[in-house]
Write a protein that holds these residues in place. Sequence first.
Motif, PDB file in Angstrom:
ATOM      1  N   MET A 257      89.907  -7.785  63.097  1.00  0.00           N
ATOM      2  CA  MET A 257      89.477  -7.791  61.707  1.00  0.00           C
ATOM      3  C   MET A 257      90.737  -7.740  60.855  1.00  0.00           C
ATOM      4  O   MET A 257      91.527  -6.804  60.972  1.00  0.00           O
ATOM      5  CB  MET A 257      88.572  -6.613  61.362  1.00  0.00           C
ATOM      6  CG  MET A 257      88.115  -6.620  59.893  1.00  0.00           C
ATOM      7  SD  MET A 257      87.237  -5.111  59.384  1.00  0.00           S
ATOM      8  CE  MET A 257      85.758  -5.252  60.400  1.00  0.00           C
ATOM      9  N   GLU A 258      90.926  -8.749  60.015  1.00  0.00           N
ATOM     10  CA  GLU A 258      92.163  -8.860  59.243  1.00  0.00           C
ATOM     11  C   GLU A 258      91.844  -9.105  57.775  1.00  0.00           C
ATOM     12  O   GLU A 258      91.051  -9.983  57.445  1.00  0.00           O
ATOM     13  CB  GLU A 258      93.032  -9.993  59.783  1.00  0.00           C
ATOM     14  CG  GLU A 258      94.340 -10.164  59.051  1.00  0.00           C
ATOM     15  CD  GLU A 258      95.193 -11.267  59.658  1.00  0.00           C
ATOM     16  OE1 GLU A 258      96.417 -11.089  59.764  1.00  0.00           O
ATOM     17  OE2 GLU A 258      94.618 -12.321  60.032  1.00  0.00           O
ATOM     18  N   ALA A 259      92.481  -8.328  56.895  1.00  0.00           N
ATOM     19  CA  ALA A 259      92.314  -8.484  55.448  1.00  0.00           C
ATOM     20  C   ALA A 259      93.680  -8.740  54.817  1.00  0.00           C
ATOM     21  O   ALA A 259      94.647  -8.031  55.116  1.00  0.00           O
ATOM     22  CB  ALA A 259      91.684  -7.235  54.845  1.00  0.00           C
ATOM     23  N   THR A 260      93.745  -9.734  53.950  1.00  0.00           N
ATOM     24  CA  THR A 260      95.011 -10.037  53.290  1.00  0.00           C
ATOM     25  C   THR A 260      95.297  -9.080  52.146  1.00  0.00           C
ATOM     26  O   THR A 260      96.389  -9.083  51.587  1.00  0.00           O
ATOM     27  CB  THR A 260      95.010 -11.476  52.738  1.00  0.00           C
ATOM     28  OG1 THR A 260      93.969 -11.601  51.750  1.00  0.00           O
ATOM     29  CG2 THR A 260      94.770 -12.484  53.852  1.00  0.00           C
ATOM     30  N   ASP A 261      94.311  -8.258  51.777  1.00  0.00           N
ATOM     31  CA  ASP A 261      94.470  -7.278  50.703  1.00  0.00           C
ATOM     32  C   ASP A 261      94.219  -5.881  51.289  1.00  0.00           C
ATOM     33  O   ASP A 261      94.404  -5.658  52.466  1.00  0.00           O
ATOM     34  CB  ASP A 261      93.511  -7.602  49.555  1.00  0.00           C
ATOM     35  CG  ASP A 261      93.988  -7.070  48.210  1.00  0.00           C
ATOM     36  OD1 ASP A 261      94.658  -6.021  48.193  1.00  0.00           O
ATOM     37  OD2 ASP A 261      93.684  -7.689  47.172  1.00  0.00           O
ATOM     38  N   ALA A 262      93.755  -4.956  50.468  1.00  0.00           N
ATOM     39  CA  ALA A 262      93.669  -3.554  50.855  1.00  0.00           C
ATOM     40  C   ALA A 262      92.492  -3.259  51.781  1.00  0.00           C
ATOM     41  O   ALA A 262      91.484  -3.965  51.794  1.00  0.00           O
ATOM     42  CB  ALA A 262      93.579  -2.681  49.610  1.00  0.00           C
ATOM     43  N   LEU A 263      92.626  -2.173  52.532  1.00  0.00           N
ATOM     44  CA  LEU A 263      91.561  -1.603  53.339  1.00  0.00           C
ATOM     45  C   LEU A 263      91.041  -0.356  52.643  1.00  0.00           C
ATOM     46  O   LEU A 263      91.818   0.514  52.252  1.00  0.00           O
ATOM     47  CB  LEU A 263      92.080  -1.237  54.734  1.00  0.00           C
ATOM     48  CG  LEU A 263      91.150  -0.429  55.642  1.00  0.00           C
ATOM     49  CD1 LEU A 263      89.927  -1.252  56.021  1.00  0.00           C
ATOM     50  CD2 LEU A 263      91.899   0.054  56.879  1.00  0.00           C
ATOM     51  N   ILE A 264      89.718  -0.273  52.478  1.00  0.00           N
ATOM     52  CA  ILE A 264      89.053   0.902  51.915  1.00  0.00           C
ATOM     53  C   ILE A 264      88.077   1.423  52.961  1.00  0.00           C
ATOM     54  O   ILE A 264      87.312   0.645  53.547  1.00  0.00           O
ATOM     55  CB  ILE A 264      88.301   0.554  50.618  1.00  0.00           C
ATOM     56  CG1 ILE A 264      89.280   0.051  49.549  1.00  0.00           C
ATOM     57  CG2 ILE A 264      87.523   1.754  50.097  1.00  0.00           C
ATOM     58  CD1 ILE A 264      88.597  -0.474  48.307  1.00  0.00           C
ATOM     59  N   VAL A 265      88.086   2.727  53.210  1.00  0.00           N
ATOM     60  CA  VAL A 265      87.216   3.313  54.221  1.00  0.00           C
ATOM     61  C   VAL A 265      86.422   4.466  53.611  1.00  0.00           C
ATOM     62  O   VAL A 265      87.001   5.437  53.128  1.00  0.00           O
ATOM     63  CB  VAL A 265      88.013   3.823  55.438  1.00  0.00           C
ATOM     64  CG1 VAL A 265      87.083   4.502  56.437  1.00  0.00           C
ATOM     65  CG2 VAL A 265      88.756   2.675  56.102  1.00  0.00           C
ATOM     66  N   ASN A 266      85.113   4.337  53.610  1.00  0.00           N
ATOM     67  CA  ASN A 266      84.208   5.406  53.221  1.00  0.00           C
ATOM     68  C   ASN A 266      83.109   5.485  54.270  1.00  0.00           C
ATOM     69  O   ASN A 266      82.051   4.906  54.131  1.00  0.00           O
ATOM     70  CB  ASN A 266      83.611   5.151  51.836  1.00  0.00           C
ATOM     71  CG  ASN A 266      84.635   5.294  50.729  1.00  0.00           C
ATOM     72  OD1 ASN A 266      85.211   6.361  50.546  1.00  0.00           O
ATOM     73  ND2 ASN A 266      84.896   4.213  50.009  1.00  0.00           N
ATOM     74  N   GLY A 267      83.403   6.166  55.327  1.00  0.00           N
ATOM     75  CA  GLY A 267      82.523   6.234  56.477  1.00  0.00           C
ATOM     76  C   GLY A 267      83.365   6.472  57.706  1.00  0.00           C
ATOM     77  O   GLY A 267      84.463   7.034  57.631  1.00  0.00           O
ATOM     78  N   THR A 268      82.895   6.019  58.853  1.00  0.00           N
ATOM     79  CA  THR A 268      83.599   6.217  60.122  1.00  0.00           C
ATOM     80  C   THR A 268      83.982   4.876  60.721  1.00  0.00           C
ATOM     81  O   THR A 268      83.116   4.028  60.950  1.00  0.00           O
ATOM     82  CB  THR A 268      82.724   6.990  61.120  1.00  0.00           C
ATOM     83  OG1 THR A 268      82.348   8.249  60.553  1.00  0.00           O
ATOM     84  CG2 THR A 268      83.481   7.233  62.417  1.00  0.00           C
ATOM     85  N   VAL A 269      85.272   4.688  60.957  1.00  0.00           N
ATOM     86  CA  VAL A 269      85.774   3.486  61.615  1.00  0.00           C
ATOM     87  C   VAL A 269      86.416   3.914  62.928  1.00  0.00           C
ATOM     88  O   VAL A 269      87.345   4.723  62.931  1.00  0.00           O
ATOM     89  CB  VAL A 269      86.797   2.745  60.738  1.00  0.00           C
ATOM     90  CG1 VAL A 269      87.360   1.535  61.485  1.00  0.00           C
ATOM     91  CG2 VAL A 269      86.169   2.311  59.426  1.00  0.00           C
ATOM     92  N   THR A 270      85.918   3.371  64.040  1.00  0.00           N
ATOM     93  CA  THR A 270      86.442   3.699  65.361  1.00  0.00           C
ATOM     94  C   THR A 270      87.034   2.441  65.982  1.00  0.00           C
ATOM     95  O   THR A 270      86.341   1.429  66.117  1.00  0.00           O
ATOM     96  CB  THR A 270      85.342   4.262  66.278  1.00  0.00           C
ATOM     97  OG1 THR A 270      84.733   5.386  65.639  1.00  0.00           O
ATOM     98  CG2 THR A 270      85.926   4.704  67.608  1.00  0.00           C
ATOM     99  N   ILE A 271      88.308   2.517  66.359  1.00  0.00           N
ATOM    100  CA  ILE A 271      88.998   1.378  66.961  1.00  0.00           C
ATOM    101  C   ILE A 271      89.327   1.748  68.400  1.00  0.00           C
ATOM    102  O   ILE A 271      90.310   2.435  68.679  1.00  0.00           O
ATOM    103  CB  ILE A 271      90.286   1.028  66.184  1.00  0.00           C
ATOM    104  CG1 ILE A 271      90.018   0.965  64.682  1.00  0.00           C
ATOM    105  CG2 ILE A 271      90.865  -0.291  66.676  1.00  0.00           C
ATOM    106  CD1 ILE A 271      91.274   0.889  63.844  1.00  0.00           C
ATOM    107  N   ASP A 272      88.482   1.306  69.335  1.00  0.00           N
ATOM    108  CA  ASP A 272      88.696   1.592  70.754  1.00  0.00           C
ATOM    109  C   ASP A 272      89.459   0.470  71.449  1.00  0.00           C
ATOM    110  O   ASP A 272      89.936   0.641  72.571  1.00  0.00           O
ATOM    111  CB  ASP A 272      87.357   1.803  71.455  1.00  0.00           C
ATOM    112  CG  ASP A 272      86.660   3.070  70.989  1.00  0.00           C
ATOM    113  OD1 ASP A 272      87.355   4.057  70.704  1.00  0.00           O
ATOM    114  OD2 ASP A 272      85.419   3.075  70.903  1.00  0.00           O
TER     115      ASP A 272
END
Length: 255
Positions: free
Chosen positions: A91-106
Amino acid sequence: SVTTRGDLSLDWSFDSGSVLNMTGGTINVATSPFASVTSQALRMYRNSVLNLDGGEILIDGRAELGVESIDDSAGGVQTPNVTVSIASGLMEATDALIVNGTVTIDGGILRADSFNESNNSGTLEINSSGLLQFNSAQEDVAAVEGLISAGVITTGGSEPLVVGTVDLDGTAFTQVSVATAGIAGDFDGDQDVDGADFLLWQQGFPSMYDANDLADWHNGYGSQLTAVHAVPEPSGFAAMAGSIALLGGMRRLRS
């Protein structure tokens, strides 16, 4: 592959519970029909879920993994509590990352240009072979270490997190990963891969080392680790194996 003509939004309407399961292919979040719109966003509202287990989600804009809905047509203000699981893929974004929740990267990679800390209320958990990457011009090693110290970036395992700099097609990215056993091809354990390791391979072939070990040496040649900061123990640094070249010292932190 699929290319959107605007934002890709999950759970924007009254019907809560949107789930996106992806195991392959490519989703391009881009190509707005409006000339005034120069970038798009992946927007996850309410209680939406995204499971990435292969393929790519390429966002020409922000990755908003949890965003409030403030439009009455979408049910008024809704506090997001999204869940994102990345087992493999990108998952790639050319701009900012916003996180409001749970992100798990296994496994796989979550990559963004920067991190929007002011709008963040969630956590990023990195386990196993998962990688988190930010453009170093926006988020340097010290900034990412601060996110770990604040508990924004964490890990569910017993091994510490490693923070370093990697080169991706000529652009430096600050990378967070879980510490592993060491650099592939470092047969003498001195935290670099050089000619001394090749001599050990020659002396130990074929009883100790084989052709696969030689390939590890070849791929890792020139890689090195420098102990810069360790919490709580100063020894046992580890690194990333593979074709990504290390640019700077690695820092090892517990979340």
